[in-house]
Design an enzyme around this catalytic site. Structure first.
Site, PDB file in Angstrom:
ATOM      1  N   ARG A   1      45.518  51.805  38.975  1.00 24.85           N
ATOM      2  CA  ARG A   1      44.453  51.155  38.280  1.00 24.85           C
ATOM      3  C   ARG A   1      42.915  52.016  39.024  1.00 24.85           C
ATOM      4  NH1 ARG A   1      42.453  46.643  35.772  1.00 24.85           N
ATOM      5  NH2 ARG A   1      40.555  45.344  36.538  1.00 24.85           N
TER       6      ARG A   1
ATOM      7  N   HIS B   1      47.862  48.718  41.985  1.00 26.46           N
ATOM      8  CA  HIS B   1      46.416  48.548  42.055  1.00 26.46           C
ATOM      9  C   HIS B   1      45.872  50.161  42.101  1.00 26.46           C
ATOM     10  CE1 HIS B   1      42.458  46.356  42.001  1.00 26.46           C
ATOM     11  NE2 HIS B   1      42.303  47.193  42.863  1.00 26.46           N
TER      12      HIS B   1
ATOM     13  N   ARG C   1      46.247  45.546  35.208  1.00 21.88           N
ATOM     14  CA  ARG C   1      46.493  44.881  36.353  1.00 21.88           C
ATOM     15  C   ARG C   1      48.140  44.729  36.532  1.00 21.88           C
ATOM     16  NH1 ARG C   1      41.938  41.920  34.597  1.00 21.88           N
ATOM     17  NH2 ARG C   1      40.319  42.060  36.078  1.00 21.88           N
TER      18      ARG C   1
ATOM     19  N   LYS D   1      42.641  38.275  33.194  1.00 20.55           N
ATOM     20  CA  LYS D   1      42.208  36.909  33.879  1.00 20.55           C
ATOM     21  C   LYS D   1      41.516  35.827  33.003  1.00 20.55           C
ATOM     22  CE  LYS D   1      42.073  38.957  38.654  1.00 20.55           C
ATOM     23  NZ  LYS D   1      41.202  39.048  39.938  1.00 20.55           N
TER      24      LYS D   1
ATOM     25  N   HIS E   1      36.178  43.832  33.183  1.00 18.06           N
ATOM     26  CA  HIS E   1      35.428  43.162  33.913  1.00 18.06           C
ATOM     27  C   HIS E   1      34.361  42.766  33.256  1.00 18.06           C
ATOM     28  CE1 HIS E   1      36.940  46.191  37.679  1.00 18.06           C
ATOM     29  NE2 HIS E   1      37.651  44.935  37.206  1.00 18.06           N
TER      30      HIS E   1
ATOM     31  N   TYR F   1      35.137  50.098  41.522  1.00 19.79           N
ATOM     32  CA  TYR F   1      36.182  50.924  41.417  1.00 19.79           C
ATOM     33  C   TYR F   1      35.830  52.413  41.432  1.00 19.79           C
ATOM     34  CZ  TYR F   1      39.187  46.933  40.684  1.00 19.79           C
ATOM     35  OH  TYR F   1      40.148  45.785  40.921  1.00 19.79           O
TER      36      TYR F   1
END
Length: 351
Positions: free
Chosen positions: A267, A264, A169, A193, A290, A299
């Site tokens: 990505r 992004h 990211r 994250k 994820h 994605y």
């Protein structure tokens, strides 16, 4: 020797009880080890709501009812940005989620008797893919636009190579430190994250460009010798999120592909090309960081070129003359991803 006295900043008292509750909530998040970026994001979105309330004479938490929140939701729907465009449903969703968390916290702390946001329905978010995805050839064109004789050009080439190779990211790229690079092992440590770290493999070509940048360009950009941040601006400072997006977007625009996007998009391109190359979706899930496989499928979905091959190989009406073509048969990972996606679609239909 003269004594140096520090001048303490005056404490600004909250203007309303709502603002006081927001401060207490943000402090509680910090105590629970939420990231600085999460706390700041919550402060921005809750702050917008408080300002909207004050303009309508609402200052007490008990004055906020479910109809008030629904009215605010309609305000977000009809709001227009400076360019005249509405807020996307994803942006509206991002504005409302912090409010639901905030009011739930106030209820649990007995600051209010009833949670007015408990039954607030959030906008539905589709499984939309980005409008543009780069091909491998287009990525090469973007890379070639970097002036390698310039420290900034070499830095940008290294950034693009890292984004393309790892799919990390934007913020994860910004947070990279020199001690996170285990290039001899082909790995980088990514700070994801929710303060969840993970190791991500990085390709040999990206390693070569990253090493060249660290060896040749970064020393020319670095101002503070103790700053271990990998990617630095022309001023020798760590990137902000907007600054990095702008730097990457400039390189994309310079390639004149007719496509727009920044970090992004690399990505998504990484995930799509890996899936088309036969990578199991669960490996892609791990690279992207994820927790939920459904998020990864947003994605990768089922890569369209792979789907075309499967269609041609298995549909009885797809070809003029049907023949055996082993190279186009679906592999187990493709089939697994396909059926998982179908199950997710069925679940969405039942909601």
């Amino acid at each position: 020797m003269a004594r140096v006295t520090k001048t303490l900043k005056p404490i600004v008292m909250p203007a309303t009880p709502l603002e006081a509750m927001m401060r207490d909530h943000l402090h509680a998040l910090a105590v629970q080890n939420y990231s600085v970026h999460t706390v700041r994001n919550r402060q921005v979105h809750i702050g917008y709501f408080i300002q909207w309330c004050v303009e309508r004479g609402l200052t007490e938490p008990m004055e906020v009812t479910r109809p008030v929140l629904e009215r605010y939701q309609r305000h977000l729907f009809h709001y227009r940005k400076k360019n005249g465009e509405p807020l996307s449903f994803r942006s509206q969703h991002a504005c409302l989620v912090p409010l639901r968390v905030w009011f739930r916290w106030m209820t649990r702390q007995n600051h209010i008797l009833h949670n007015p946001a408990s039954e607030l329905e959030l906008p539905r978010l589709g499984r939309a893919l980005p409008k543009n995805i780069f091909s491998a050839q287009e990525v090469e064109r973007i890379m070639q636009r970097c002036d390698l004789g310039d420290p900034i050009g070499l830095r940008d080439r290294a950034i693009l190579e890292v984004l393309y190779s790892t799919g990390i990211r934007r913020l994860e790229t910004i947070l990279l430190k020199l001690y996170d690079l285990s290039l001899d092992r082909g790995l980088i440590l990514v700070h994801g994250k929710g303060k969840k770290d993970r190791y991500v493999p990085i390709g040999e070509r990206a390693i070569a460009w990253l090493e060249k940048y660290v060896r040749e360009a970064r020393p020319q950009l670095a101002v503070e010798p103790d700053d271990m941040t990998v990617f630095l601006t022309a001023q020798g400072e760590p990137f902000s999120r907007d600054h990095l997006s702008y730097a990457v977007k400039e390189r994309v625009d310079a390639a004149k592909l007719g496509k727009t996007g920044s970090c992004h998009l690399f990505r998504h391109t990484m995930a799509t090309l890996m899936h088309e190359g036969g990578a199991d979706i669960r490996y892609i899930q791990q690279m992207l960081g994820h927790e939920d496989i459904k998020t990864t499928q947003i994605y990768t979905q089922v890569a369209i070129r792979t789907l075309q091959q499967i269609h041609a190989a298995t549909h009885p009406g797809a070809m003029l003359e049907r023949g055996e073509n082993p190279s186009t048969k679906a592999t187990d990972p493709d089939a697994e991803a396909l059926f998982q996606m179908l199950a997710a679609e069925d679940e969405d239909d039942r909601e």
